[in-house]
Design a protein around this motif. Structure first.
Motif, short mmCIF file in Angstrom:
data_model
loop_
_atom_site.label_atom_id
_atom_site.label_comp_id
_atom_site.label_asym_id
_atom_site.label_seq_id
_atom_site.Cartn_x
_atom_site.Cartn_y
_atom_site.Cartn_z
N VAL A 89 3.46 -5.40 -4.82
CA VAL A 89 4.65 -5.32 -5.28
C VAL A 89 4.49 -4.10 -6.36
N PRO A 90 3.69 -4.16 -7.32
CA PRO A 90 3.76 -2.72 -8.08
C PRO A 90 3.69 -1.43 -7.25
N ILE A 234 -5.84 0.16 -9.98
CA ILE A 234 -5.30 -0.41 -11.10
C ILE A 234 -4.89 0.40 -12.08
N GLN A 235 -5.64 1.46 -12.43
CA GLN A 235 -5.23 2.37 -13.64
C GLN A 235 -3.87 3.09 -13.17
N ALA A 236 -4.12 3.77 -11.99
CA ALA A 236 -2.49 4.27 -11.44
C ALA A 236 -1.60 3.58 -11.50
N ILE A 237 -1.74 2.10 -11.11
CA ILE A 237 -0.48 1.21 -11.11
C ILE A 237 -0.04 1.06 -12.93
N LEU A 238 -0.77 0.79 -13.70
CA LEU A 238 -0.67 0.76 -15.26
C LEU A 238 0.11 1.95 -15.59
N VAL A 239 -0.37 3.18 -15.37
CA VAL A 239 0.22 4.40 -15.88
C VAL A 239 1.63 4.46 -15.05
N GLY A 240 1.51 4.16 -13.63
CA GLY A 240 2.92 4.40 -13.27
C GLY A 240 4.06 3.66 -13.65
N LEU A 241 3.48 2.49 -13.99
CA LEU A 241 4.81 1.39 -14.24
C LEU A 241 5.14 1.84 -15.77
#
Length: 374
Positions: A89-90, A234-241
């Motif tokens: 989903v993210p 995971i880091q890319a998802i966190l930064v992107g969100l």
């Protein structure tokens, strides 16, 4: 003709017939293999990524299965639902942002609404490319339509490629979702799959080396999928969100850059620090709001330092250039999903090859020690 000559003639005819029989069988097997490959080729990337996910997530699956009374199917379902909720989903949100950013950029260029600031004078002093880059940048800042007209058809081809990439995002997301579902099915039958993998490696490498290569492949897949790709993803998802939450332009593009940098083991602060600077220099944020977004982006940019020890990131024996080449080559061949598959496959291939080389060296050294007179 003597009996001996007749026997030789009959033996030669039998040898020719046997050779012809072998060639016919080999041809039929080759034809069958080619037909099977043609049927399976559209699903090859998806199935390989599903297998990688299954191997990487199998310890979590077994942990959950032990907690719920050994129910393998239920544990696999829980893992798939967690993966879809926390990963797919993210990723869909960020890929949608990436597609919107690319589409908007192309529209701005076509409608001549894109504004490019003038380049700093220091750009002209850069070695090799400084003067040329400064000239192109200045032309884009002063008269972008003329520059676009001058660089046709290169920009036209680039725009077509970009639009094709955007169009393929939806298919990539569906493949990503399907890979999680297939991985769940593989995990539900994990013990049978483990025995089958061991049998395949023993068939190719022999009974003595089959178990060793099986363990080596499993360890490499988990190390790369969890410790390198997993941490970077995971880091890319966190930064992107967090960038989307803060309203940073091109958040999806920046998240993709963070992903590639993470696979290359380059700190994500290269991307998050300029984003933090944008928050403070743009003047669009209040002080408290800017502090909150600064903390979120800084922490997410440093998240790999916490995630790597947790996800076995320091146990990867394959060189980082191998993993990076696999990721870039996979992305060029099969899109976003190919990035993950390529990085893992190239690392596994490298480890198996080096293991084979080491085994050969050990065997020769042992033989020399045995032949050496005492």
């Amino acid at each position: 003709m003597s009996l001996h000559d007749r026997t030789d003639t009959d033996s030669g005819q039998l040898d020719k017939a046997g050779l012809l029989d072998v060639l016919i069988r080999a041809g039929l097997i080759l034809a069958l293999a080619m037909l099977c490959y043609q049927v399976f080729a559209p699903f090859l990337t998806l199935m390989v990524w599903a297998l990688i996910l299954a191997v990487a997530l199998y310890p979590l699956h077994q942990y959950l299965a032990a907690k719920i009374g050994g129910k393998q199917g239920l544990a696999a379902t829980i893992v798939v639902l967690l993966g879809v909720t926390l990963i797919v989903v993210p990723t869909a949100v960020l890929m949608s942002s990436l597609g919107d950013s690319v589409h908007q950029l192309i529209n701005d260029v076509q409608e001549n609404t894109l504004e490019i600031p003038a380049p700093p004078d220091a750009v002209a002093t850069w070695p090799v490319i400084g003067e040329k880059l400064h000239a192109i940048w200045s032309a884009a800042a002063t008269d972008l339509p003329a520059l676009i007209q001058r660089l046709q058809p290169k920009i036209g081809n680039l725009a077509k490629s970009a639009l094709g990439f955007v169009a393929g995002i939806g298919a990539g997301l569906l493949q990503f979702l399907a890979a999680f579902i297939v991985a769940g099915i593989i995990m539900a039958f994990g013990k049978a799959g483990s025995r089958a993998s061991l049998a395949i490696f023993e068939r190719f490498a022999g009974a003595a080396r089959g178990a060793e290569f099986t363990k080596l492949s499993t360890a490499t897949i988990r190390a790369v999928a969890q410790g390198v790709i997993g941490v970077a993803f995971i880091q890319a998802i966190l930064v992107g969100l967090f960038m989307l939450l803060a309203g940073i332009p091109f958040a999806g593009v920046l998240a993709l850059i963070v992903l590639v940098l993470g696979i290359a083991q380059v700190p994500a602060l290269i991307v998050t620090l300029p984003a933090i600077g944008y928050i403070w220099w743009s003047g669009d944020y209040g002080t408290f709001e800017a502090i909150i977004y600064t903390v979120l982006l800084f922490v997410s940019g440093m998240a790999d330092n916490v995630l790597k020890p947790l996800m076995l990131g320091r146990g990867v024996d394959a060189p980082m250039p191998i993993i990076l080449l696999g990721a870039l080559g996979g992305m060029a061949a099969a899109g976003i999903l190919g990035m993950f598959v390529g990085a893992t496959l190239l690392a596994v291939g490298y480890q198996i090859f080096m293991g084979w080389v080491a085994a050969r060296g050990e065997a020769e050294a042992s033989k020399q020690r045995q032949d050496k007179p005492t």
